[in-house]
Design an enzyme around this catalytic site. Structure first.
Site, PDB file in Angstrom:
ATOM      1  N   THR A  87      34.464  34.790 -55.109  1.00 20.67           N
ATOM      2  CA  THR A  87      33.223  34.884 -55.888  1.00 20.67           C
ATOM      3  C   THR A  87      32.326  33.720 -55.464  1.00 20.67           C
ATOM      4  OG1 THR A  87      34.264  33.660 -57.711  1.00 20.67           O
ATOM      5  CG2 THR A  87      34.257  36.060 -57.860  1.00 20.67           C
ATOM      6  N   GLU A 152      43.212  31.143 -63.122  1.00 17.69           N
ATOM      7  CA  GLU A 152      44.161  30.182 -62.549  1.00 17.69           C
ATOM      8  C   GLU A 152      43.605  28.766 -62.702  1.00 17.69           C
ATOM      9  OE1 GLU A 152      43.523  28.299 -59.698  1.00 17.69           O
ATOM     10  OE2 GLU A 152      41.556  29.184 -59.311  1.00 17.69           O
ATOM     11  N   CYS A 261      36.117  24.856 -56.064  1.00 21.27           N
ATOM     12  CA  CYS A 261      35.953  25.143 -57.497  1.00 21.27           C
ATOM     13  C   CYS A 261      34.855  24.335 -58.182  1.00 21.27           C
ATOM     14  CB  CYS A 261      37.281  24.907 -58.221  1.00 21.27           C
ATOM     15  SG  CYS A 261      38.569  26.092 -57.772  1.00 21.27           S
ATOM     16  N   LYS A 264      31.061  24.948 -57.194  1.00 21.69           N
ATOM     17  CA  LYS A 264      30.693  26.333 -57.486  1.00 21.69           C
ATOM     18  C   LYS A 264      30.703  26.618 -58.984  1.00 21.69           C
ATOM     19  CE  LYS A 264      33.806  29.487 -56.479  1.00 21.69           C
ATOM     20  NZ  LYS A 264      34.163  30.222 -57.719  1.00 21.69           N
ATOM     21  N   ARG A 328      35.625  23.296 -47.919  1.00 24.90           N
ATOM     22  CA  ARG A 328      34.504  23.790 -48.718  1.00 24.90           C
ATOM     23  C   ARG A 328      33.912  22.666 -49.567  1.00 24.90           C
ATOM     24  NH1 ARG A 328      37.329  29.120 -51.127  1.00 24.90           N
ATOM     25  NH2 ARG A 328      39.134  27.713 -50.951  1.00 24.90           N
TER      26      ARG A 328
END
Length: 444
Positions: A87, A152, A261, A264, A328
């Protein structure tokens, strides 16, 4: 034992599927990327995660784990279907649900019996209802199904351990039957299972990550104050971390958070809040502080060198954190191009993330897997990731190899007294500089 299909063989899907197989279930991990599936079938693993390759090999050998690109067949064979596709953040900051929507359509077209459909991907509030609607639109017969949100909470680098020994499992569903099935799947992993609504489960993941990101930005703001008043942020962190209401986790000052994570999810939470008419000023400030930390570390480097043009900079660390090849939102992706554009020659070290970085940055720098080779004739060393290899550097050897003994440390790895003793000019985060203004270059 349940028959589980996991759609998506990225970080979340591969770790989750492997651990469900380890606990005795029959698991199919599937993906529409045939190259990725072929790599897995040949024993390759697309991500680096300690213990994952060994666990995959073990369960493939046992016959409890397999891989396929035939998603339709995998859906038909499953009792439980986990959606674990990406996503990614859209330009607006909103989560891009196009992969989730496509999977929901495919599920609807292939449901052939009662299924529990579980969202494992991090998704905005309302996505579970959207998935339900899409599946209903594409059902070929009126088969029953239930929707569950089961976020998660893994840390890259410790994902296997933290899945097999979960602190908690969050299960969001209105169905008693679905809750019972997913709860039983998690009983080998944890005794703490929280049942909530779909919407509550969806926002819990965002709230958790945003809170942890807030702790990081908070201590980085405190670090910036510490530098101005002569305090030591590492001792401040220790002092406040001893308070049981605060705790010592995520209070390490440094270059800021990265990874798949936190950047984003904080952006997505801002978008969610805007969508419901709330101005979430705190999280906006958290994001602003985090971006600023990358600027500050480069400013320290420029201030110490006077100019970047013509300088050789050794960058230690490309991954956003140790024990992963995930780059990332890594600081290196912003900092290396900036150094290069400003005339510096960049020599970069990382034990496992070099190939991933090449895909993003190409040859904007020279890549090394030998840390000491990276440091040869460097005007400065910039530490971006706290790998063990960096923590265990032979400082005498480092000083001999470098053109001048300048280290700018974005992770506060070294003790100030030690760096003073070895004669380095050492600039860190939230602590007083060592030997600033005393750099002497060696003749080459």
């Amino acid at each position: 034992m349940k028959k589980i299909t996991v759609i998506g063989t990225g970080y979340v899907g591969l770790v989750s599927g492997t651990c469900f197989a380890e606990s005795g279930n029959q698991v199919i991990c599937c993906d529409n990327d045939e190259r990725k599936i072929n790599n897995l079938l040949q024993g390759g693993v697309p991500i680096y995660e300690p213990g994952l390759k060994e666990l995959i090999e073990k369960n493939v050998k046992k016959g409890t784990l397999c891989f396929t690109s035939n998603i339709k067949q995998a859906i038909r064979e499953a009792e439980v279907i986990y959606i674990a596709v990406g996503t990614p953040m859209s330009p607006s900051g909103e989560a891009d649900l196009s992969f989730v929507e496509q999977v929901a359509k495919t599920i609807g077209e292939n449901v052939n019996s009662y299924k529990v459909i579980v969202t494992k991907s991090t998704v905005p509030v309302g996505t579970g209802r959207l998935i339900e609607s899409i599946i209903k639109q594409h059902l070929r017969e009126d088969y029953p199904f239930d929707i569950v949100s089961n976020p998660e909470f893994l840390r890259e680098g410790a994902a296997i351990k933290e899945t097999l020994n979960m602190e908690r499992a969050v299960i969001g569903t209105e169905s008693d039957m679905a809750y019972q099935i997913i709860s039983e799947l998690h009983q080998p992993f944890t005794s703490t299972i929280l049942r909530v609504s779909l919407e509550t489960a969806e926002i819990i993941k965002y709230a958790a990550n945003a809170f942890l990101a807030t702790k990081i930005s908070f201590i980085n703001d405190i670090a910036n104050i510490c530098e101005r008043v002569g305090a030591d942020v590492t001792k401040v962190s220790e002092g406040i971390g001893l308070d049981s209401r605060i705790g010592n986790k995520f209070l390490q000052a440094g270059i800021g958070f990265g990874g798949s994570c936190f950047p984003k999810d904080t952006a997505a939470l801002v978008h969610i809040s805007q969508k419901c008419g709330y101005d979430f000023k705190l999280i906006k400030a958290v994001m602003e502080t985090n971006e600023g930390q990358r600027v500050k570390i480069v400013e320290k480097l420029k201030d110490a060198l006077g100019t970047l043009n013509g300088k050789t900079i050794s960058v230690l660390g490309l991954a956003f954190k140790p024990d992963t090849n995930d780059i990332r939102s890594s600081p290196a992706l912003d900092i290396i191009p900036y150094l290069s554009v400003n005339g510096a020659t960049v020599r970069a070290f990382d034990p496992i993330a070099v190939e991933e970085t090449k895909k993003q940055l190409g040859y904007q720098c020279l890549y090394f897997k030998d840390i000491y080779e990276t440091l040869e004739n460097a005007d400065a060393c910039l530490i971006l990731t706290d790998w063990l290899q960096v923590k265990h550097l032979d400082l005498n050897k480092v000083k001999e190899l470098m053109r001048q003994p300048l280290i700018v440390d974005g992770r506060n790895i070294f003790d100030l007294e030690t760096m003073q003793e070895f004669g380095f000019t050492y600039l860190s985060i939230g602590r007083q500089p060592i030997n600033k203004g005393t750099i002497i270059s060696k003749a080459i």
